[in-house]
Design an enzyme around this catalytic site. Structure first.
Site, short mmCIF file in Angstrom:
data_model
loop_
_atom_site.label_atom_id
_atom_site.label_comp_id
_atom_site.label_asym_id
_atom_site.label_seq_id
_atom_site.Cartn_x
_atom_site.Cartn_y
_atom_site.Cartn_z
N HIS A 41 0.81 -1.22 0.00
CA HIS A 41 0.00 0.00 0.00
C HIS A 41 0.84 1.26 0.00
CE1 HIS A 41 -3.51 -2.52 1.02
NE2 HIS A 41 -4.14 -1.55 0.40
N ASP A 77 -0.30 -7.84 1.30
CA ASP A 77 0.14 -6.45 1.33
C ASP A 77 1.64 -6.34 1.62
OD1 ASP A 77 -0.69 -3.47 3.31
OD2 ASP A 77 0.19 -3.71 1.31
N SER A 171 2.79 1.74 8.44
CA SER A 171 2.66 0.62 7.49
C SER A 171 4.02 0.22 6.96
CB SER A 171 1.79 1.04 6.30
OG SER A 171 0.51 1.42 6.74
C1 LIG Z 1 -0.27 5.35 1.32
C2 LIG Z 1 -0.59 4.97 2.76
C3 LIG Z 1 0.50 5.50 3.67
C4 LIG Z 1 -1.96 5.58 3.20
C5 LIG Z 1 -2.29 5.09 4.62
O1 LIG Z 1 -1.80 4.08 5.03
N1 LIG Z 1 -3.17 5.82 5.39
C6 LIG Z 1 -3.53 5.53 6.73
C7 LIG Z 1 -4.41 6.41 7.32
C8 LIG Z 1 -4.80 6.21 8.63
C9 LIG Z 1 -4.31 5.13 9.38
C10 LIG Z 1 -3.41 4.23 8.77
C11 LIG Z 1 -2.87 3.07 9.54
C12 LIG Z 1 -1.57 2.60 9.23
C13 LIG Z 1 -1.06 1.51 9.93
C14 LIG Z 1 -1.83 0.83 10.91
C15 LIG Z 1 -3.13 1.28 11.15
C16 LIG Z 1 -3.98 0.51 12.12
N2 LIG Z 1 -3.76 0.81 13.49
C17 LIG Z 1 -3.64 2.41 10.49
C18 LIG Z 1 -3.02 4.45 7.45
#
Ligand SMILES: CC(C)CC(=O)Nc1cccc(-c2cccc(CN)c2)c1
Length: 220
Positions: A41, A77, A171
């Protein structure tokens, strides 16, 4: 990382920050001298840098998302990034071993996750690496109707997300249990710190054949 604390410098020499025009997008980690594992992602044209004082910027020669990854769900992913050159390993730059035995981590095992993701609900981005300890949640609890409602496959795992949780920008980072990378942070429901939406990770063991194949082909 919500509810975590600053990581001590150099204690996580495998951490990488995937950046686009100098802005942190996602985490990642060194799994071989010329390869970083992250989340599909996060794909964009990425430069990426290794952490802090011994940080070096490495250009990305190739980015290989898992063929099964897509924007509609969290399946497969994973993203492999080939660096333009081999990272120079030293006390501050090290490879993190990945789990190769495909067996679930026992529920309640306390694992660690780290990242440069947001550290509060107003989206504050840290300039230091943050880390957190989290217990593994059983797939049955994580799949409960009121949690992720049977969307967690056997190639995913969960950790408790009450208050202390992964969040935007985390992420791609590793979930480390007993010194071995068991999972890769995935955004899942993109909710942070809510116990009804446990943190989700792509388990690594089911993908080691794919990882080895890409690295062997890339090395050719
Ligand atoms: C291109 C990507 C970086 C877009 C994206 O990931 N947005 C986004 C927005 C809100 C929470 C999260 C998020 C990430 C990691 C773990 C979690 C769950 N706790 C949420 C991720």
């Amino acid at each position: 990382i919500l509810g975590g604390y600053e990581a001590k410098p150099h204690l996580r020499p495998y951490m990488a920050s995937l950046q686009l025009d100098g802005q942190h997008i996602c985490g990642g980690f060194l799994i071989a001298k010329q390869w970083v594992l992250s989340a599909a992602h996060c794909t964009e044209e990425t430069l990426h840098s290794l952490p802090e004082p011994h940080k070096r910027l490495y250009r990305v020669r190739a980015q290989i998302p898992h063929p099964g990854s897509n924007i509609h769900n969290n399946k497969d992913d994973l993203l492999l990034l080939q660096l333009e050159e081999e990272a120079e390993l030293n006390a501050h730059v090290q490879v993190l071993p990945v789990q190769r035995e495909d067996r679930d981590v026992a529920p309640d095992t306390v694992c660690e996750v780290a990242g440069w993701g947001t550290i509060n609900h107003s989206g504050r981005r840290p300039d230091k690496l943050y880390q957190l300890e989290r217990p593994v949640l059983s797939r049955d609890v994580c799949n409960h109707r009121t949690r992720h409602d049977h969307t967690i496959t056997e190639k995913m795992m969960c950790t408790d997300s009450r208050r202390k949780d992964t969040c935007k920008g985390d992420s791609g980072g590793p979930l480390v249990c007993n010194g071995v990378a068991e999972g890769v942070v995935t955004a899942g429901s993109r909710v942070c710190g809510n116990y009804k939406k446990p943190a989700i990770y792509t388990r690594i063991a089911p993908y080691t054949a794919w990882i080895d194949g890409v690295i062997a082909a890339g090395a050719a």
